[in-house]
Design an enzyme around this catalytic site. Structure first.
Site, PDB file in Angstrom:
ATOM      1  N   HIS A 106       0.807  -1.219   0.000  1.00  0.00           N
ATOM      2  CA  HIS A 106       0.000   0.000   0.000  1.00  0.00           C
ATOM      3  C   HIS A 106       0.841   1.270   0.000  1.00  0.00           C
ATOM      4  CE1 HIS A 106      -3.445  -2.395  -0.077  1.00  0.00           C
ATOM      5  NE2 HIS A 106      -4.289  -1.462   0.331  1.00  0.00           N
ATOM      6  N   ASP A 173      -5.621   5.489   9.815  1.00  0.00           N
ATOM      7  CA  ASP A 173      -7.027   5.668   9.425  1.00  0.00           C
ATOM      8  C   ASP A 173      -7.589   4.400   8.792  1.00  0.00           C
ATOM      9  OD1 ASP A 173      -7.108   8.276  10.202  1.00  0.00           O
ATOM     10  OD2 ASP A 173      -6.596   9.077   8.232  1.00  0.00           O
ATOM     11  N   GLU A 289      -8.924  14.794  14.170  1.00  0.00           N
ATOM     12  CA  GLU A 289      -8.381  15.051  12.832  1.00  0.00           C
ATOM     13  C   GLU A 289      -9.071  16.285  12.259  1.00  0.00           C
ATOM     14  OE1 GLU A 289      -8.010  11.899  10.009  1.00  0.00           O
ATOM     15  OE2 GLU A 289      -6.728  10.695  11.324  1.00  0.00           O
TER      16      GLU A 289
HETATM   17  P1  FAD Z   1       4.302  -1.860   1.997  1.00  0.00           P
HETATM   18  O1  FAD Z   1       3.811  -0.809   1.083  1.00  0.00           O
HETATM   19  O2  FAD Z   1       4.223  -3.234   1.538  1.00  0.00           O
HETATM   20  O3  FAD Z   1       5.797  -1.525   2.472  1.00  0.00           O
HETATM   21  C1  FAD Z   1       6.169  -0.225   2.856  1.00  0.00           C
HETATM   22  C2  FAD Z   1       7.669  -0.189   3.167  1.00  0.00           C
HETATM   23  O4  FAD Z   1       7.926  -0.939   4.338  1.00  0.00           O
HETATM   24  C3  FAD Z   1       8.532  -0.796   2.073  1.00  0.00           C
HETATM   25  O5  FAD Z   1       9.753  -0.129   2.020  1.00  0.00           O
HETATM   26  C4  FAD Z   1       8.723  -2.223   2.551  1.00  0.00           C
HETATM   27  O6  FAD Z   1       9.906  -2.808   2.035  1.00  0.00           O
HETATM   28  C5  FAD Z   1       8.786  -2.026   4.062  1.00  0.00           C
HETATM   29  N1  FAD Z   1       8.283  -3.170   4.804  1.00  0.00           N
HETATM   30  C6  FAD Z   1       7.116  -3.828   4.648  1.00  0.00           C
HETATM   31  N2  FAD Z   1       7.008  -4.804   5.559  1.00  0.00           N
HETATM   32  C7  FAD Z   1       8.125  -4.760   6.303  1.00  0.00           C
HETATM   33  C8  FAD Z   1       8.615  -5.503   7.393  1.00  0.00           C
HETATM   34  N3  FAD Z   1       7.928  -6.513   7.920  1.00  0.00           N
HETATM   35  N4  FAD Z   1       9.824  -5.174   7.912  1.00  0.00           N
HETATM   36  C9  FAD Z   1      10.540  -4.151   7.416  1.00  0.00           C
HETATM   37  N5  FAD Z   1      10.138  -3.422   6.375  1.00  0.00           N
HETATM   38  C10 FAD Z   1       8.938  -3.719   5.827  1.00  0.00           C
HETATM   39  N6  FAD Z   1      -0.235   5.754   6.907  1.00  0.00           N
HETATM   40  C11 FAD Z   1      -0.393   6.317   8.105  1.00  0.00           C
HETATM   41  O7  FAD Z   1       0.570   6.496   8.841  1.00  0.00           O
HETATM   42  N7  FAD Z   1      -1.636   6.696   8.540  1.00  0.00           N
HETATM   43  C12 FAD Z   1      -2.751   6.492   7.820  1.00  0.00           C
HETATM   44  O8  FAD Z   1      -3.838   6.824   8.251  1.00  0.00           O
HETATM   45  C13 FAD Z   1      -2.618   5.862   6.550  1.00  0.00           C
HETATM   46  N8  FAD Z   1      -3.689   5.611   5.799  1.00  0.00           N
HETATM   47  C14 FAD Z   1      -3.535   4.969   4.608  1.00  0.00           C
HETATM   48  C15 FAD Z   1      -4.673   4.680   3.854  1.00  0.00           C
HETATM   49  C16 FAD Z   1      -4.551   4.017   2.662  1.00  0.00           C
HETATM   50  C17 FAD Z   1      -5.794   3.701   1.850  1.00  0.00           C
HETATM   51  C18 FAD Z   1      -3.262   3.660   2.177  1.00  0.00           C
HETATM   52  C19 FAD Z   1      -3.098   2.985   0.863  1.00  0.00           C
HETATM   53  C20 FAD Z   1      -2.124   3.974   2.906  1.00  0.00           C
HETATM   54  C21 FAD Z   1      -2.249   4.627   4.130  1.00  0.00           C
HETATM   55  N9  FAD Z   1      -1.138   4.944   4.900  1.00  0.00           N
HETATM   56  C22 FAD Z   1      -1.309   5.528   6.124  1.00  0.00           C
HETATM   57  C23 FAD Z   1       0.224   4.729   4.409  1.00  0.00           C
HETATM   58  C24 FAD Z   1       0.762   3.396   4.874  1.00  0.00           C
HETATM   59  O9  FAD Z   1       0.988   3.405   6.268  1.00  0.00           O
HETATM   60  C25 FAD Z   1       2.098   3.100   4.231  1.00  0.00           C
HETATM   61  O10 FAD Z   1       2.018   3.192   2.852  1.00  0.00           O
HETATM   62  C26 FAD Z   1       2.550   1.703   4.612  1.00  0.00           C
HETATM   63  O11 FAD Z   1       3.891   1.537   4.266  1.00  0.00           O
HETATM   64  C27 FAD Z   1       1.733   0.685   3.886  1.00  0.00           C
HETATM   65  O12 FAD Z   1       1.808  -0.522   4.562  1.00  0.00           O
HETATM   66  P2  FAD Z   1       2.012  -1.866   3.758  1.00  0.00           P
HETATM   67  O13 FAD Z   1       1.846  -2.903   4.786  1.00  0.00           O
HETATM   68  O14 FAD Z   1       1.180  -1.964   2.564  1.00  0.00           O
HETATM   69  O15 FAD Z   1       3.565  -1.711   3.402  1.00  0.00           O
END
Ligand code: FAD
Length: 531
Positions: A106, A173, A289
């Protein structure tokens, strides 16, 4: 996806090692050798490394739909040891290949991608946890916590802990993000002003470093690694377990939105409300917020549908009159013990506020409904084919002293005039003293600062227009000397990153040299790789 066969790990590792030996001396990187068909086939059969086009494609894009990077393979680990083995092979190779953990993909800028490297599909661990992905422990005296796999989604952490009447304190969120993914950034939301970001609510972690070492770290043990990883963009290791603080979960939530036409009044009220932020302070809100309402159709959006349709025309007429109106959103949790006092406490807090008369709206919902509020919007957009579209997002932290300048220069002069903004625009303050400066996460120097999120959705043909607007916003801040920091940052140059980290850059780079000296991990962040 290719079919998985239960081949023992050591055979996979021996195979990879022999593959590497066969490439040494021919000066091609390992990844280049992978393109040889026989070897691809062999890796595919090995079961945990997938190289078929569908598997590669599934990790070559993300929620942003802006960046595309193809890896050479996807690892579907069934144990932490599989990750250790993979990183060890990369680390010990004369030409190391890059590795990126992918949580739920994400990110919006390719942060979880690994060009020509290996993506570790963390979700695959879930299938092998035998129900132990979330384990709750503790007692009333020393407190409660959950040991959670790095691959777990926050929604699943919430559901599992609620079975014990407990819950984490700080959320995002949206709950369909992984623990490892949000802890690599910070994990912010309306709870942050009071409970800190998610990274401030972690007691301990298991991390596989860029040397392939599995280390248990905390504030007291291997603390350098602990602080590096929290907000560390996946640069130092892969989180396989995190110990998250829990507290008794409330049952229900009073959820209120108030509308303002004057930005200064709006932010003054926000700052007043977050000044009550003690963890045990009854008076304090649990969530705060804010967002912008502009001329873009319905006052509701995917973050939640809130306003009754009978009030839409009243709200829209305010938007038409003022161009932008500001929505202050607060929540107060309650349970059986506090259900008789919650209204009085809320009224006391709200009575001195200066929102537009008659423009206060209230809901009474379950705790889960409140925390999971974005999900219904997501499902609706998915059903309309509007979820898997480009998301040229820009997220900023803005110092409190310049937030009014930001409103004038950015919201009014850029966003309102360009009139292309289609997604939610969030603006809400948080307290610096809830963050721990030893962590990698970077925030402005002031005691109070604002999170501002431009959460654009666009078409595949016009995301460039939003990128232009994002650039203009950054330039405007630069010209006006507004010392913003990007959240979920992306910088195109090394100078950009050095400037981003400021006084933390030296420590960040030293920790990289210590824990991932061959710069194997999370290349998609483009901090040390490909710049
Ligand atoms: P990924 O996109 O898969 O990874 C993100 C990064 O972390 C990459 O560099 C990856 O290599 C690394 N990573 C993943 N897993 C691990 C692990 N286990 N150990 C070490 N590194 C790792 N963020 C907020 O703070 N607050 C919000 O309210 C918020 N709302 C969101 C709403 C939506 C609809 C979306 C799409 C995103 C939102 N985000 C928010 C952003 C989100 O927190 C970040 O994009 C987060 O990185 C996504 O998590 P993911 O699990 O999909 O990680």
């Amino acid at each position: 996806m290719a079919e998985n066969f239960p081949i023992p790990t050591y055979i996979v590792v021996i195979f990879i090692i022999s593959l590497l030996i066969s490439t040494i001396g021919n000066s091609k990187p390992w990844s280049a050798s992978l393109s040889h068909n026989n070897k691809l086939l062999a890796l595919d059969v090995a079961g945990k490394l997938l190289v078929d086009p569908d598997s590669l494609k599934s990790v070559s894009s993300d929620f942003g739909h802006i960046v595309k990077e193809h890896p050479k393979a996807v690892l579907c680990p069934s144990t932490t040891q599989d990750i250790v083995s993979l990183i060890k092979v990369a680390y010990n190779d004369s030409i190391p290949f890059s590795i990126a953990a992918r949580g739920h993909g994400h990110s919006t800028r390719g942060q979880a991608m690994a060009h020509d490297g290996v993506v570790v599909d963390m979700s695959s661990l879930k299938n092998h946890r035998n129900g132990s992905g979330v384990t709750v422990s503790g007692n009333n005296f020393s407190g409660f916590y959950a040991d959670v796999g790095g691959e777990q989604l926050w929604i699943d952490v919430l559901k599992a802990t609620l079975e014990y009447g407990l819950a984490p304190l700080s959320f995002t969120d949206y709950l369909y993000l992984t623990v490892g993914g949000t802890l690599s950034n910070a994990g912010i939301s309306g709870q942050t002003f009071r409970y800190g970001p998610q990274i401030a609510n972690v007691y301990e972690m298991d991390v596989v470093t860029g040397k392939g070492e599995l280390v248990t770290c905390s504030a007291y043990k291997s603390s350098d690694l602990f602080y590096a990883v929290l907000g560390g963009f996946g640069q130092f290791g892969i989180i396989t377990r995190a110990r998250i603080a829990l507290e008794p979960a409330p049952k229900r939530v009073k959820w209120v939105r108030m509308l303002y036409s004057n930005f200064s009044t709006f932010t003054k009220d926000q700052e007043y409300l977050i000044s009550f932020n003690g963890r045990r302070q009854n008076r304090a809100l649990n969530y705060l917020e804010g967002s912008l309402l502009m001329d873009q159709g319905s006052p509701n959006n995917w973050r939640s549908s809130f306003f009754p349709s009978s009030d839409h025309s009243r709200i829209i007429s305010q938007v038409t009159k003022h161009g932008i109106i500001y929505c202050l959103e607060v929540a107060k949790y309650y349970d059986d013990h506090t259900k008789n006092t919650v209204d009085k406490e809320l009224q006391q807090l709200i009575k001195g506020l200066s929102f537009l008369p008659g423009l206060m709206f209230e809901k009474n919902v379950s705790y889960v409904e409140f925390l999971n509020r974005v999900r219904s919007g997501e499902l609706k957009l998915q059903s309309q084919g509007l979820w898997d579209v480009p998301h040229p997002w820009l997220n900023l932290f803005v110092p409190k002293s310049r937030i009014v300048d930001f409103n004038n220069g950015v919201f009014k002069e850029i966003v309102l005039k360009r009139n292309i903004t289609t997604g939610p625009v969030l603006v809400y303050p948080m307290n610096r003293n809830k963050w721990d400066d030893r962590m990698s996460a970077v925030i402005p120097e002031e005691d109070v600062f604002y999170a501002v999120g431009f959460l654009h959705s666009s078409g595949f043909g016009n995301w460039g227009d939003f990128e232009e607007q994002n650039k203009e916003i950054l330039k405007c801040c630069d010209n006006a000397g507004i010392k913003i920091k990007q959240y979920l940052p992306h910088h195109a140059t090394k100078e950009g990153w050095i400037n981003h980290f400021g006084s933390k850059w030296k420590t960040f780079a030293e920790r990289k040299a210590q824990f991932d000296p061959k710069m194997i991990l999370a290349p998609g962040q483009r901090i040390f790789n490909n710049i």
